[in-house]
Design a protein around this motif. Structure first.
Motif, PDB file in Angstrom:
ATOM      1  N   ARG A 174       0.843  -1.186   0.000  1.00 56.77           N
ATOM      2  CA  ARG A 174       0.000   0.000   0.000  1.00 56.77           C
ATOM      3  C   ARG A 174       0.877   1.233   0.000  1.00 56.77           C
ATOM      4  NH1 ARG A 174      -4.551   2.347   0.015  1.00 56.77           N
ATOM      5  NH2 ARG A 174      -5.070   4.157   1.273  1.00 56.77           N
ATOM      6  N   ALA A 175       0.521   2.210  -0.861  1.00 56.80           N
ATOM      7  CA  ALA A 175       1.218   3.491  -0.935  1.00 56.80           C
ATOM      8  C   ALA A 175       0.179   4.602  -0.870  1.00 56.80           C
ATOM      9  CB  ALA A 175       2.028   3.588  -2.217  1.00 56.80           C
ATOM     10  N   ALA A 176       0.381   5.570   0.032  1.00 58.60           N
ATOM     11  CA  ALA A 176      -0.618   6.626   0.204  1.00 58.60           C
ATOM     12  C   ALA A 176       0.040   7.918   0.651  1.00 58.60           C
ATOM     13  CB  ALA A 176      -1.683   6.205   1.212  1.00 58.60           C
ATOM     14  N   VAL A 177      -0.555   9.038   0.225  1.00 50.74           N
ATOM     15  CA  VAL A 177      -0.199  10.373   0.698  1.00 50.74           C
ATOM     16  C   VAL A 177      -1.487  11.007   1.197  1.00 50.74           C
ATOM     17  CG1 VAL A 177       0.732  12.631   0.089  1.00 50.74           C
ATOM     18  CG2 VAL A 177       1.702  10.566  -0.953  1.00 50.74           C
ATOM     19  N   CYS A 178      -1.482  11.503   2.425  1.00 51.68           N
ATOM     20  CA  CYS A 178      -2.695  12.054   3.036  1.00 51.68           C
ATOM     21  C   CYS A 178      -3.828  11.022   3.040  1.00 51.68           C
ATOM     22  CB  CYS A 178      -3.150  13.322   2.327  1.00 51.68           C
ATOM     23  SG  CYS A 178      -1.931  14.640   2.274  1.00 51.68           S
TER      24      CYS A 178
END
Length: 556
Positions: A467-471
């Protein structure tokens, strides 16, 4: 009636605005006729901010502002000022382009609300971009909508100009549309005249006013000064709209045989569709065909297939669901399945530039919706901030033949890399999950601080879900299924094999992911700091981070 006259040495009035629900209908006229009428929260008291009103061709003349609304104060226009531009009046426009809410590598207007890009045309060696613009407040409101104008030499650095097309009265506004360079002089006004088509859409009426106008239809105007100002080519609509319908968003294009085509969002038999019209002189238009199940802001253009050289057509609407096919005799025939242009939640109503000489790709930009300043008719929602909304970065479409059929790829233009500062910071890390009491693996976590504005590129290898996320917004990658699942619910299977190539462009109010040079996923995010969060059992990431310089560097 309250009225005040202004002698203009230059064409700009500076209107004091208060962030409240105290709006007034303001009529603008000169000695000869009405120029326009706008719904503005003008104030004689201390304003929250100023907005410019630029009146093309009124230099050296006297104009009158008037208001006939009941209860309008006698001093309503006493705070209106003349002289200078926004850039030369820091007393009225302090910290212009330095505001905390201002995107630094994405275009936004100096003042007012922005949404759909309109009238995208490459002319005079530059990218001309009009846009839906309420120049007098940070919300749409269904009033005052003009075609704002910005011009860029490279698709990255935009200079905003006064609005190109303004409504003549308050009954209708200038809704979305498109433009083209008349290379064949079909309109008879000279080679390279710019033709613009738009919808004259009924405005929301306030203060007890009622409107029986509705949608006036699809209009056409022309410009012989490079797209700075426009005049009607014909009086009235070139494509009428039945009463009660809101058919809109005409897209004009030039076909190989020298004729013109317009695609319009319409409805038929209770369903959304796009209808195609043809013309040989830009004035008289004939219905040809329709394609069903397409909603708002159609775009239609040809592209060569990179791998084979064959020429196909792309058709899509505002929700970015694209179809690839053939367009012959003004009829579109789809080949294969539809796919999204953007897999996030923020990009909407994108359009491509007409008349660009590079025909191997197609340049594209979309409204980048800001969730903290959502579509709203509440004049207080933006709390004193004098502008709202912006655009995505400019991208380039290319068409490809893949194992499962044709795909349209979307990636940032190369010129965006000119904003990178220095060589960038190298990043390498590994994620290794840990057993949780002998049952399942507990994913490892890593956090990478991203620059704002910033650009980051990574190569990611993963043998288990990542999983990759920003905000909190991003994607899950399932390597065994070769599947990406994005926040917001869309999914995509990359065309190629091997590691993922991930590019992340961050700004003060947005994050844009680009995967494998194939797709984008755009999200609104107003957090001052941006951190890439990674979770996985077995993954490796190698990349580089760059800070980006502001596109407004030469404007401040």
């Amino acid at each position: 009636m309250i009225a005040k006259r202004f002698a203009l040495n230059d064409p700009t009035l500076h209107i004091p605005i208060v962030d409240s629900d105290d709006f007034w209908y303001v009529r603008v006229s000169d000695e000869n006729a009405q120029i326009g009428e706008f719904y503005i929260a003008v104030t004689a008291a201390k304003p929250d901010f100023y907005c410019p009103m630029t009146l093309h061709g009124c230099e050296g003349r006297t104009v009158t502002l008037s208001c006939a609304d009941e209860g309008a104060p006698d001093d309503l226009f006493e705070g209106v000022l003349t002289g200078g531009s926004c850039e030369t009046r820091p007393d009225l426009y302090p910290n212009l382009y330095r505001e905390p809410e201002r995107q630094q590598i994405h275009f936004s207007p100096k003042r007012g609300w922005l949404n759909d890009p309109n009238g995208l045309v490459y002319a005079g060696g530059a990218f001309h971009m009009c846009f839906q613009h309420n120049p007098f407040g940070p919300n749409h409101g269904g009033v005052n909508i003009c075609w704002g104008l910005a011009v860029s030499p490279d698709g990255v650095h935009f200079t905003e100009y006064p609005d190109a097309i303004l409504p003549h009265d308050s009954l209708t506004h200038i809704a979305s549309g498109s433009a083209i360079v008349d290379e064949d002089n079909l309109c008879g006004l000279g080679k390279d005249t710019i033709l613009a088509v738009y919808t004259a859409l009924g405005s929301n009426m306030k203060k007890g006013r009622s409107s029986s106008v509705g949608t006036r239809g699809q209009m056409i105007e022309y410009s012989t000064d490079g797209g700075v100002t426009f005049k009607p080519l014909v009086e009235g609509p070139i494509i009428p709209v039945p009463k009660g319908e809101s058919w809109r968003d005409p897209k004009i294009l030039r076909l190989d045989d020298g004729t013109l085509c317009i695609a319009v969002y319409e409805t038929y038999d209770g369903r959304n569709c796009v209808s195609f019209y043809s013309s040989k002189n830009a004035r008289d238009w004939r219905f040809e065909s329709r394609t069903m199940d397409l909603y708002e802001c159609p775009d239609l253009f040809p592209l060569p297939v990179t791998e084979t050289g064959e020429r196909l057509w792309v058709l899509y609407g505002a929700n970015s669901m694209a179809r690839i096919g053939r367009f012959e005799n003004y009829r579109f025939a789809q080949i294969g399945e539809s796919r999204y242009l953007d897999y996030g939640t923020a990009a909407y109503a994108g359009q491509t530039w007409n008349s660009h000489p590079n025909e191997t790709g197609r340049y594209h930009i979309a409204w980048l919706r800001d969730p903290a300043a959502a579509w709203s008719y509440d004049p207080s929602f933006n709390h004193g901030v004098p502008f709202a909304q912006g655009m995505t970065v400019t991208c380039r479409f290319t068409l490809h033949r893949c194992a499962d059929g044709y795909r349209l790829f979307r990636a940032p233009i190369d010129a965006l890399k000119s904003l990178r500062c220095g060589a960038g910071e190298a990043i390498s890390l590994s994620l290794k999950g840990e057993p949780a009491q002998g049952r399942v693996s507990r994913p490892a976590a890593a956090r990478i601080r991203l620059d704002v504005p910033g650009d980051a590129e990574f190569i990611v290898s993963a043998s288990s879900p990542l999983r990759a996320a920003v905000c909190g917004q991003g994607f899950d990658y399932l390597p065994h299924e070769r599947l990406l699942r994005f926040s917001g619910g869309k999914s995509y299977s990359p065309a190629g094999d091997g590691p993922l190539s991930i590019r992340i462009i961050t700004d003060r109010r947005s994050t844009e992911f680009f995967i494998n040079g194939e797709i984008s996923a755009s999200y609104g995010c107003g957090d001052a700091q941006k951190t890439l969060e990674l979770y996985g059992d077995d993954a490796r990431l190698d990349g580089r981070l760059w800070a980006m310089e502001s596109i407004w560097k030469n404007n401040i």
